[in-house]
Design a protein around this motif. Structure first.
Motif, PDB file in Angstrom:
ATOM      1  N   SER A  97       5.849   3.056  -1.632  1.00 26.56           N
ATOM      2  CA  SER A  97       5.076   2.723  -2.819  1.00 26.56           C
ATOM      3  C   SER A  97       5.634   1.464  -3.451  1.00 26.56           C
ATOM      4  CB  SER A  97       5.113   3.875  -3.828  1.00 26.56           C
ATOM      5  OG  SER A  97       4.428   3.536  -5.013  1.00 26.56           O
ATOM      6  N   SER A 114       0.335   9.511  -5.521  1.00 21.19           N
ATOM      7  CA  SER A 114      -0.892   9.227  -6.252  1.00 21.19           C
ATOM      8  C   SER A 114      -1.154   7.725  -6.338  1.00 21.19           C
ATOM      9  CB  SER A 114      -0.815   9.801  -7.664  1.00 21.19           C
ATOM     10  OG  SER A 114      -2.025   9.541  -8.354  1.00 21.19           O
ATOM     11  N   LEU A 115      -2.425   7.369  -6.182  1.00 24.78           N
ATOM     12  CA  LEU A 115      -2.839   5.979  -6.337  1.00 24.78           C
ATOM     13  C   LEU A 115      -2.970   5.599  -7.813  1.00 24.78           C
ATOM     14  CD1 LEU A 115      -5.605   5.686  -3.582  1.00 24.78           C
ATOM     15  CD2 LEU A 115      -3.318   4.658  -3.545  1.00 24.78           C
ATOM     16  N   ASN A 116      -3.067   6.619  -8.672  1.00 26.12           N
ATOM     17  CA  ASN A 116      -3.245   6.322 -10.089  1.00 26.12           C
ATOM     18  C   ASN A 116      -2.341   7.205 -10.935  1.00 26.12           C
ATOM     19  OD1 ASN A 116      -4.486   8.797  -9.968  1.00 26.12           O
ATOM     20  ND2 ASN A 116      -6.528   8.064 -10.493  1.00 26.12           N
ATOM     21  N   ALA A 159       0.849  -1.189   0.000  1.00 26.14           N
ATOM     22  CA  ALA A 159       0.000   0.000   0.000  1.00 26.14           C
ATOM     23  C   ALA A 159       0.888   1.243   0.000  1.00 26.14           C
ATOM     24  CB  ALA A 159      -0.907  -0.003   1.219  1.00 26.14           C
ATOM     25  N   GLN A 160       0.370   2.256  -0.638  1.00 21.30           N
ATOM     26  CA  GLN A 160       1.134   3.500  -0.689  1.00 21.30           C
ATOM     27  C   GLN A 160       0.846   4.370   0.524  1.00 21.30           C
ATOM     28  OE1 GLN A 160      -0.546   3.324  -4.460  1.00 21.30           O
ATOM     29  NE2 GLN A 160       1.115   4.389  -5.454  1.00 21.30           N
ATOM     30  N   SER A 161       1.865   5.052   0.993  1.00 25.77           N
ATOM     31  CA  SER A 161       1.699   5.935   2.142  1.00 25.77           C
ATOM     32  C   SER A 161       2.743   7.034   2.093  1.00 25.77           C
ATOM     33  CB  SER A 161       1.817   5.167   3.464  1.00 25.77           C
ATOM     34  OG  SER A 161       3.119   4.652   3.613  1.00 25.77           O
ATOM     35  N   GLY A 183     -11.631   5.464  -1.812  1.00 26.82           N
ATOM     36  CA  GLY A 183     -10.809   5.363  -0.615  1.00 26.82           C
ATOM     37  C   GLY A 183     -11.434   4.414   0.387  1.00 26.82           C
ATOM     38  N   ASN A 226     -12.089   5.474  -8.651  1.00 26.91           N
ATOM     39  CA  ASN A 226     -11.261   5.123  -7.501  1.00 26.91           C
ATOM     40  C   ASN A 226     -12.039   5.396  -6.232  1.00 26.91           C
ATOM     41  OD1 ASN A 226      -8.317   4.668  -8.636  1.00 26.91           O
ATOM     42  ND2 ASN A 226      -9.126   6.461  -9.669  1.00 26.91           N
ATOM     43  N   ILE A 254      -2.909  10.176  -1.856  1.00 21.78           N
ATOM     44  CA  ILE A 254      -2.719   9.847  -0.451  1.00 21.78           C
ATOM     45  C   ILE A 254      -1.806  10.915   0.117  1.00 21.78           C
ATOM     46  CG2 ILE A 254      -1.866   8.152   1.198  1.00 21.78           C
ATOM     47  CD1 ILE A 254      -4.353   7.284  -0.375  1.00 21.78           C
TER      48      ILE A 254
END
Lengths: 114, 116
Positions: free
Chosen positions: A27, A94-96, A1-3, B58, B56, A103
């Motif tokens: 990441s 970014s998640l994408n 998971a990204q943080s 959360g 997307n 995030i």
């Protein structure tokens, strides 16, 4: 998971001094990284972003950040602080690919004294 | 161009009620994202919509939902409000397609929700 982890919730500098705000990320894929700034009672504004290529990224208002993969860091710097830089700064990953699902770190409040 | 607008700017609701917040993106922007900002948890991503589809999401409970209309305007709804839902809700829009990604998000001023 990204943080994202921002070290130091509050940083104080004198006008004219170096500004250094720290950000470390986690990441599993090559990250897209951002710094946003939030002035009191306003929305967030993009300072700069890292995608690929040059590891030193220049942004608005004299800010820049360096992507260091080996240290998983993306610290924000400005050579000389100005009173108007006082604000809250957020590092984000970014998640994408589009950068539309961010995030954020917990933020760092920058105070500048004269 | 007008910026991202959010209505209402301030809202007070009672625990157990539901609320709908509205976001109008910058003209031409088709992506809308929602974030919750609280002193304790900071900024957290809720969801993102593009062309009326949620792309997307959360890590929020199902009480939080959203939708996007054909004109790109977006609403988010919170049902059965809890005290912990008190927060600043930020909406952001992105142009998508105008340049190489990732894209800048343009944030609105937020809606301050207080749950009593």
């Amino acid at each position: 998971a990204q943080s994202v982890t921002q070290l130091g919730s509050h940083v104080s500098v004198s006008e004219g001094a170096l500004v250094l705000l720290r950000c470390n990320y986690s990441s599993s894929v090559p990250p897209y990284l951002f710094w946003y700034v939030q002035y009191p009672n306003q929305g967030l504004q993009l300072l700069l972003k890292y995608t690929t290529g040059a590891t030193l990224v220049k942004g608005i208002n004299g800010f820049e950040a360096e992507f260091k993969k080996s240290e998983t860091s993306f610290h924000l710097t400005k050579p000389s602080a100005h009173m108007s830089d006082a604000a809250e700064y957020f590092c984000a990953v970014s998640l994408n690919q589009a950068g539309t699902a961010l995030i954020f770190g917990k933020g760092t409040t920058l105070s500048v004294s004269s | 161009k007008a910026g991202v607008t959010q209505t209402p700017r301030y809202l007070i609701k009672t625990r157990g009620q539901q609320v709908t917040l509205s976001c109008s993106p910058i003209s031409g922007h088709r992506s809308v994202s929602w974030y919750q900002q609280t002193p304790g948890q900071g900024l957290q991503f809720l969801f993102e919509y593009f062309s009326e589809t949620q792309r997307n999401k959360g890590n929020f409970p199902g009480r939080f939902s959203g939708r996007q209309f054909s004109n790109s305007r977006s609403e988010m709804n919170v049902s059965t409000l809890e005290l912990g839902d008190s927060a600043l809700y930020l909406c952001a829009s992105s142009p998508l397609g105008a340049e190489v990604p990732p894209y800048e998000q343009y944030f609105g001023p937020g809606t301050r929700l207080t749950v009593t």
